[in-house]
Design a protein around this motif. Structure first.
Motif, PDB file in Angstrom:
ATOM      1  N   LEU A 139     -45.011   1.819 -47.090  1.00  0.00           N
ATOM      2  CA  LEU A 139     -44.292   0.581 -46.787  1.00  0.00           C
ATOM      3  C   LEU A 139     -43.546   0.075 -48.021  1.00  0.00           C
ATOM      4  N   TYR A 142     -40.699   2.070 -48.502  1.00  0.00           N
ATOM      5  CA  TYR A 142     -39.646   1.645 -47.576  1.00  0.00           C
ATOM      6  C   TYR A 142     -38.829   0.501 -48.177  1.00  0.00           C
ATOM      7  N   ARG A 177     -29.324   3.146 -42.076  1.00  0.00           N
ATOM      8  CA  ARG A 177     -30.272   2.400 -41.244  1.00  0.00           C
ATOM      9  C   ARG A 177     -30.861   3.274 -40.142  1.00  0.00           C
ATOM     10  N   VAL A 178     -30.048   4.182 -39.630  1.00  0.00           N
ATOM     11  CA  VAL A 178     -30.572   5.090 -38.607  1.00  0.00           C
ATOM     12  C   VAL A 178     -31.729   5.880 -39.202  1.00  0.00           C
ATOM     13  N   ALA A 181     -34.749   3.711 -39.686  1.00  0.00           N
ATOM     14  CA  ALA A 181     -35.533   3.519 -38.460  1.00  0.00           C
ATOM     15  C   ALA A 181     -36.517   4.673 -38.308  1.00  0.00           C
ATOM     16  N   ALA A 184     -39.361   4.011 -40.538  1.00  0.00           N
ATOM     17  CA  ALA A 184     -40.217   2.956 -39.968  1.00  0.00           C
ATOM     18  C   ALA A 184     -41.126   3.547 -38.894  1.00  0.00           C
ATOM     19  N   ILE A 185     -40.548   4.376 -38.027  1.00  0.00           N
ATOM     20  CA  ILE A 185     -41.368   4.943 -36.954  1.00  0.00           C
ATOM     21  C   ILE A 185     -42.430   5.872 -37.538  1.00  0.00           C
ATOM     22  N   ILE A 187     -43.905   5.428 -40.291  1.00  0.00           N
ATOM     23  CA  ILE A 187     -44.980   4.565 -40.787  1.00  0.00           C
ATOM     24  C   ILE A 187     -45.831   4.063 -39.627  1.00  0.00           C
ATOM     25  N   PHE A 188     -45.164   3.704 -38.509  1.00  0.00           N
ATOM     26  CA  PHE A 188     -45.954   3.278 -37.342  1.00  0.00           C
ATOM     27  C   PHE A 188     -46.923   4.391 -36.932  1.00  0.00           C
ATOM     28  N   LEU A 189     -46.391   5.605 -36.910  1.00  0.00           N
ATOM     29  CA  LEU A 189     -47.229   6.727 -36.483  1.00  0.00           C
ATOM     30  C   LEU A 189     -48.399   6.917 -37.435  1.00  0.00           C
ATOM     31  N   PHE A 191     -49.761   4.631 -39.162  1.00  0.00           N
ATOM     32  CA  PHE A 191     -50.704   3.527 -38.956  1.00  0.00           C
ATOM     33  C   PHE A 191     -51.570   3.774 -37.733  1.00  0.00           C
TER      34      PHE A 191
ATOM     35  N   PHE B 434     -46.038  -1.014 -31.524  1.00  0.00           N
ATOM     36  CA  PHE B 434     -46.114   0.438 -31.456  1.00  0.00           C
ATOM     37  C   PHE B 434     -47.538   0.904 -31.219  1.00  0.00           C
ATOM     38  N   ILE B 449     -31.193  -1.323 -36.135  1.00  0.00           N
ATOM     39  CA  ILE B 449     -29.919  -0.681 -36.467  1.00  0.00           C
ATOM     40  C   ILE B 449     -28.773  -1.580 -36.008  1.00  0.00           C
TER      41      ILE B 449
END
Lengths: 648, 548, 99
Positions: A139, A142, A177-178, A181, A184-185, A187-189, A191, B434, B449
């Protein structure tokens, strides 16, 4: 010792804060302050480095926990730093090259009225980049990741009065930014899989997670890396990013920021090691991009854009190496460092040429400059020899290792990857020789052609600011600019050999990235020979095309591939047709829908009530007789209803 | 009997409203200072509330309870949990900025020299009145008390929107007045409609409690106790209907797609400070109430409605962002961006994870601050040029760099740049979503985005490029008053972005309570990593690759 | 002859009267229609009195006649005043109270 890690980030951050918030009073000394703080950061880095050398290989990592950042139930994010060999390598590269480029910028930006702010942004970039490589969790990484994106946005768009610069800056941020994203995903995974996203627990336990999860995380990390490192399919922003001042291109879009993707993949090695599918994707992306960038680099007449294509291609090599797993991590980083030296040197050289040529970037309007800019010529030339992999120079060692490792992947994949890497080496030699010849050799085309080219008024940022005349007087740049170039040239020459000596670089990184020897199907000597042959072919082809014949000042139409390559192999056209046009239509139709349908339903309800009450109002006409009729009628209806109910 | 801190905090701006309204017509400046001082004093009291709030203490603190309408079991009950406390603090924090930014917004024009005409007094008095009502709404633990103030807020807001519009209207003064009154009426009717549905649900709640407990009650705590002891059980259908009654009202207020269309009109036509008041303060009552009343009173029904609500929130996120991209008017753009952000807040609330709900609470606070920064600076920009159309700007960065810089920071906060406060909340919402609904989390991530797209497009079109018009050439940079508004907001965004811990500590226990209300626990990670020291990690030696 | 027939006649008279009140504009005619309705009511009272065999209805009819006489006095006075001020006896012209 640990507390010094914070200083690494803190010094440039302080510089950014002071320079950006401070008023005009700082205009006269601001650039020195910025440079000083960058240098301070480098000195601290060096101190830490020598401290680290004094300890045993697997006892070198240091931690520094600053404060608890976002504590929520079951969610822990800290502001904490981890300095191990991998981070250390980056710290030295970032602060070292960064300081040199600060020095260079003092000269390059001398006549820009917003120089203080430029140095503020540069310091902001250094701070964000150091945060990126020092973070001990994904994070915080990030934060640095988007922080460098912001600094890149600000610096690409530094000459904001040029619409093209503002557009390029926005594009860079959006494409990034793409990728962000994706991070970010990822990191979600992490977590949801591990309950944490700090390096230590995630990487140590990566082996326990299912392969599907690891593949998903790996692919998302790859998406992030593609965005930041300008890899296919998110590479389109890098060429446009050359709108920024040249020192920015050297520091951010060549030496450091764009290599963050390689760092990310190497850092997350434990995840990729457990996800062969994700690794394959990484390798494919790297291989495709290394060819893509090289082909684009061959067609560009803009010196910076040619170098940008080259950057893309070289990072492709690194990503390819990183995708090979423990066989390649160390080589990826090694190539990253040597590339940092020679590509930064090449960009600074390009900047120096532009500085002497009224900011002309079209190589077709250069030629024969070696007599006028000897220092630039020599340093640029050394960088050139390094990047094409001339034996003995740094690029030779690092690239050769990657090609060897690519062959070592084994089977058909190995042959394809190795072949692509070899082909890339030949093309690299071709386009770099082309740049070299068009710029420093041949006729002095700038004597006959007006510069900057009149058909591209937008490329000329600051000549009016500098009060120069349209007729170029090529001259050598001042010492404050040439000294960084010389230092980088020395690095380009020597770094590879030093790293290669006794495998010192590989041994240095081994505790972090692990290392295993690849097993190429053919012997190392054969690979090296093949590399040299590819090099000779590339150089020869370029010489045949550009060295023997005069270079036309207006680009010939070229064949289909050339024309496509000039337009970045039509990627932008695709983006424009699908994303921009499609997006515009989508938003327009949505605006229409919102006004007419969603809001229309609301207004329709209101209008329905309004119309109904308008009708009902007419009943109240003020005549007593009418009211009596309605009363009578009402009574009649009531009675009738009552009777009816009775009857039923 | 302890000191009624919450009552005093709410009463102070009310007193201020009366005092400001009473200032003689000629002493306009005195009215402004009166409003500013009262709002600052309220901020001090709110800070005391925050300081007195003990995160480890009971659920509701600083409680006050008095009988009010005894026949119907209506009580004057105040109390704050962590969420209420930070929301009161946010309200009290933003009002001084709203007042200072609107310093000249209600100066009477030249054409109305009459000495009895007192728009300035009215403007600031109305703002303080809204503040008082919002604070009571955040503190009320009696449903009926909440309802009264939730609805009463509409009256001063109606006059603020309809009476003090933006002078910068493209279509001229008369057309401006027409659109303003349209916006105000739309705002009022929309919210009244929601309010009436809620009233039905409030009456229904009373009927249910009266039926089962013998005496009807509106007290949150009593109802909660009765529910946990099993005295009060609602039939599934009843609970769902009551939930819907409440939810629709809050969704309109929030606003959630598809009942959002009043917001762009209201924010577009109101002055920038009033627009901030709408989106940063008043609308937050809607999302706050979802968390406190919908989830607290009707946990079963909330669970039942979750899939639909999450879908609507996702639509809000993407739809709001796409429409923001397509706007030509700066203020309407910010309005649609807010719709997108409210989607995130509602998503976080209904994700039913502690990260999601904690994130949603923080989001309310941080969105308030970031929108205030962006919108107020946009207001300064608009007042300089006399136009709200994006196309009328360009190249402002060159003539007013400080204005452009603060605008950019506000914009970056809006796109949730890491390091600035909104990132913390947005990330928590996303990670919380999520972990329970992966697909929803990924779809929502696309929103970030689009956020970058509309913010950067706005910045590019207004601030960069060559200076297009002579009006811009003469544009002054931020003045002292404007700096006093912009700089603290920007500083707060940075500080809270790096150090949100004081807020999370207050919010966490409240989120735990809400989670236990809805009887939910966080999804467990599949391969949980034991809590351990971070620092003794050594990578395992890789024993042979698979490619040998 | 059954007394019910008187009731039917009264209903008919009442309906004619009511229709006249509601549809005619001339105040005098309206007024006469009101009388017609009153008399229809009287007729029913007397008819029911006969049917039930007691005198209550007939007593009531006398009351109605007295009230009707008083009403004629006041009503005609109003109509005459109205005609004097407006030169019309139409009920629709008396609209000063209308918005």
């Amino acid at each position: 010792m640990e507390s010094l890690i914070g200083v690494l980030v803190g010094a440039p951050l302080l510089g950014a804060a002071v320079l950006l918030c401070g008023g005009k009073a700082l205009d006269r000394a601001g650039h020195w302050l910025g440079t000083l703080l960058a240098a301070a950061s480098f000195v601290v880095g060096a101190v830490l480095f020598f401290g680290m050398l004094g300890r045993a290989g697997d006892d070198r990592a240091m931690h520094s926990h600053l404060w608890s950042w976002i504590p929520v139930d079951g969610f822990r994010a800290d502001v904490a730093f981890q300095l191990d060999q991998l981070s250390m390598t980056f710290v030295l590269l970032i602060t070292g090259v960064g300081t040199l480029i600060h020095v260079y910028s003092i000269g390059y930006m001398e006549h820009d009225e917003r120089r203080r702010r430029f140095f503020g942004y540069l310091n902001l970039f250094l701070a964000a980049m150091l945060l990126l490589v020092l973070a001990d969790n994904f994070l915080l990484l990030y934060v640095g990741w988007e922080g460098v994106g912001l600094a890149s946005y600000l610096l690409i768009g530094f000459w904001q009065h040029k619409p093209s610069a503002a557009t390029a800056a926005k594009k860079a941020f959006l494409v990034n930014r793409v990728g962000d994203a994706g991070l970010a995903i990822a990191i979600f995974l992490m977590f949801t899989t591990f309950g944490s996203f700090a390096f230590a627990p995630v990487l140590a336990n990566a082996g326990d997670a299912s392969e599907g999860k690891l593949t998903a995380i790996g692919l998302m990390l790859l998406l992030a890396a593609c965005g930041k490192s300008a890899q296919v399919p998110l590479q389109s922003w890098l060429g446009d990013a050359m709108e920024g001042p040249t020192p920015v291109s050297a520091l951010i879009h060549a030496a450091t920021m764009v290599t963050a993707g390689v760092y990310l993949i190497t850092r997350s090695g434990a995840i990729f090691n457990g996800a062969p599918d994700a690794q394959l994707a990484v390798v494919v992306v790297g291989a495709v991009t290394l060819l893509f960038g090289a082909i684009v680099g061959c067609a560009k007449d803009d010196i910076k854009k040619a170098l940008a294509g080259s950057t893309m291609s070289q990072i492709g090599y690194m990503i390819l190496a990183a995708g090979l797993g423990p066989v390649g991590y160390a080589f990826a980083i090694m190539h990253l460092v040597t590339h940092g030296f020679f590509k930064a040197g090449l960009f600074l050289g390009a900047g120096s040429v532009m500085h002497g040529m009224n900011d002309e970037v079209d190589m077709r309007r250069y030629g024969g400059l070696r007599k006028y800019m000897p220092v630039t010529f020599v340093t640029f030339g050394l960088g050139y020899l390094a990047i094409i992999g001339f034996p003995g120079l740094s690029g030779f060692f690092s690239k050769d290792q990657i090609i060897e490792a690519a062959f070592g992947k084994g089977g058909t994949q190995g042959w394809i990857l190795g072949g692509v890497a070899l082909l890339g080496a030949a093309i690299t030699a071709y386009y770099m020789t082309r740049v070299m010849i068009m710029t420093f050799f041949g006729e002095e085309r700038w004597r006959t052609e007006r510069t900057p080219s009149p058909d591209r008024p937008d490329v000329e940022p600051a000549a009016s600011v500098r009060g120069e005349h349209a007729e170029p007087h090529p001259h050598e740049s001042p010492g404050v600019m040439t000294i960084p170039m010389i230092v980088l040239a020395i690095g380009s020459v020597a770094a590879g050999a030093v790293f290669k000596l006794g495998d010192s670089f590989v041994n240095w990184l081994e505790p972090v990235t692990q290392f295993e020897h690849g097993h190429p199907p053919v012997s190392a000597t054969v690979v090296t020979t093949a590399t040299i042959v590819a090099l000779v072919i590339g150089v020869g082809a370029a010489w045949l095309q550009y060295g023997r014949r005069p270079v036309p000042a207006v680009a010939p139409r070229g064949n289909l591939l050339t024309r496509a390559a000039r337009r970045d192999l039509l990627q932008d056209d695709f983006n424009h047709a699908v994303l921009v046009t499609g997006g515009t239509h989508l938003t327009r139709s949505l605006v229409y829908t919102d006004n007419k349908v969603v809001d229309g339903a609301v207004n329709g309800t209101a209008a329905a009530f309004g119309g109904l009450s308008g009708r009902l109002r007419r009943v109240q006409n003020g005549f007593a007789r009418t009211y009596a009729v309605s009363m009578f009628g009402g009574a009649a209806v009531l009675i009738a209803a009552t009777l009816l109910m009775r009857a039923v | 009997m302890s000191f009624p801190l919450l009552t005093v905090t709410a009463a102070l701006p009310a007193v201020g409203a009366v005092a400001t309204a009473a200032v003689p017509a000629a002493r306009r400046t005195a009215a402004k200072w009166s409003a500013l001082l009262f709002s600052l004093a309220t901020l001090v009291l709110a800070a005391v509330v925050l300081a007195r709030f003990d995160p480890d203490g009971g659920r509701y603190q600083l409680t006050e309870s008095h009988a009010w309408i005894a026949d119907f079991g209506v009580r004057y009950e105040l109390g704050v949990d962590g969420i209420g406390a930070v929301m009161i603090a946010l309200t009290a924090l933003l009002i001084p900025f709203v007042v200072a930014a609107g310093w000249h917004d209600a100066d009477p024009g030249e054409e109305r020299p009459s000495s009895r005409w007192r728009p300035t007094q009215g403007f600031f008095a109305l703002i303080l009145a809204v503040e008082a009502m919002v604070i009571v709404s955040f503190a009320a633990t009696d449903v009926f008390l909440f309802y009264i103030f939730f609805e009463a807020m509409l009256i001063p807001m109606y006059f603020l929107i309809g009476g003090f519009g933006d002078r910068a209207h493209a279509a001229g003064e008369d057309e401006g007045a027409k659109q303003r009154s349209y916006a105000a009426v739309k705002f009022l009717l929309y919210n009244l409609a929601g309010g009436l549905i809620m009233l039905a649900a409030v009456v229904g709640l009373y009927a249910v409690t009266a039926d089962q407990l013998g005496t009807g009650t509106f007290s949150l705590q009593q109802i909660a106790e009765a529910r946990s002891s099993g005295e009060l059980t609602m039939a599934t259908t009843t609970e769902r209907l009551l939930f819907l009654g409440f939810f629709v009202a809050f969704a309109i207020k929030a606003p959630l797609w598809p009942v959002h269309t009043w917001l762009p009109n209201a924010m577009g036509e109101a002055t920038a400070p009033v627009a901030v008041l709408i989106t940063a303060v008043v609308d937050k009552v809607g999302t706050f109430a979802m968390l406190r009343f919908c989830l607290g009173l009707f946990p079963g029904a909330s669970d039942w409605a979750t899939p639909v609500v999450i879908a609507l929130a996702l639509v809000s996120i993407l739809y709001g962002a796409l429409l923001a991209v397509g706007q030509r008017d700066i203020k309407r753009l910010v309005a649609y961006a807010s719709i997108s952000h409210f989607g995130f807040i509602i998503l976080g609330i209904f994700a039913m994870t502690s990260q999601g709900q904690g994130g949603a609470t923080l989001y309310m606070v941080f969105h308030g601050i970031s929108t205030a920064a962006l919108m107020l600076v946009a207001g300064f920009l608009i007042s300089r040029r006399g136009s709200r159309l994006i196309a009328d700007f360009g190249g402002v960065q060159k003539v007013a760099p400080v204005l452009a810089g603060t605008f950019l920071v506000g914009g970056l906060a809006t796109l949730s740049l890491p390091g600035l406060a909104p990132f913390v909340s947005e990330f928590l919402v996303l990670v919380g979503t999520f972990s329970r609904y992966p697909v929803a989390g990924i779809v929502a991530t696309a929103g970030i985005i689009l956020a970058a797209l509309y913010v950067l497009l706005l910045y590019q079109r207004t601030m960069t490029g060559p200076v297009k018009r002579p009006e811009i050439e003469k544009m002054p940079d931020l003045r002292a008053r404007e700096l006093a508004v912009a700089v603290p907001l920007v500083a707060l965004l940075v500080v809270l972005g790096l150090f949100p811990k004081p807020l999370t500590e207050i919010v966490n226990p409240a989120v735990e309570h809400t989670m236990s209300d809805v009887k939910k626990t966080d999804p467990k990670p599949q391969r949980p990593v034991a809590e351990h020291g971070w620092f003794d990690y050594k990578p395992a030696r890789h024993s042979g690759g698979e490619h040998e | 002859m059954s007394p019910a027939n008187y009731v039917y006649l009264a209903a008919l008279l009442f309906t004619i009267g009511a229709a006249g009140v509601l549809l005619r504009r001339n105040a005098i005619v309206v007024f006469m229609c009101v009388e017609l309705m009153l008399n229809a009511a009287n007729l029913t009272l007397i008819a029911f009195s006969r049917m039930h065999g007691n005198l209550d209805g007939q007593i009531m009819a006398f009351f109605v006649m007295v009230v009707a006489a008083a009403e004629v006095v006041v009503g005609l006075a109003i109509i005459v005043m109205l005609y004097r001020s407006r030169h019309s006896a139409s009920v629709d012209d008396a609209n000063l109270m209308k918005l």
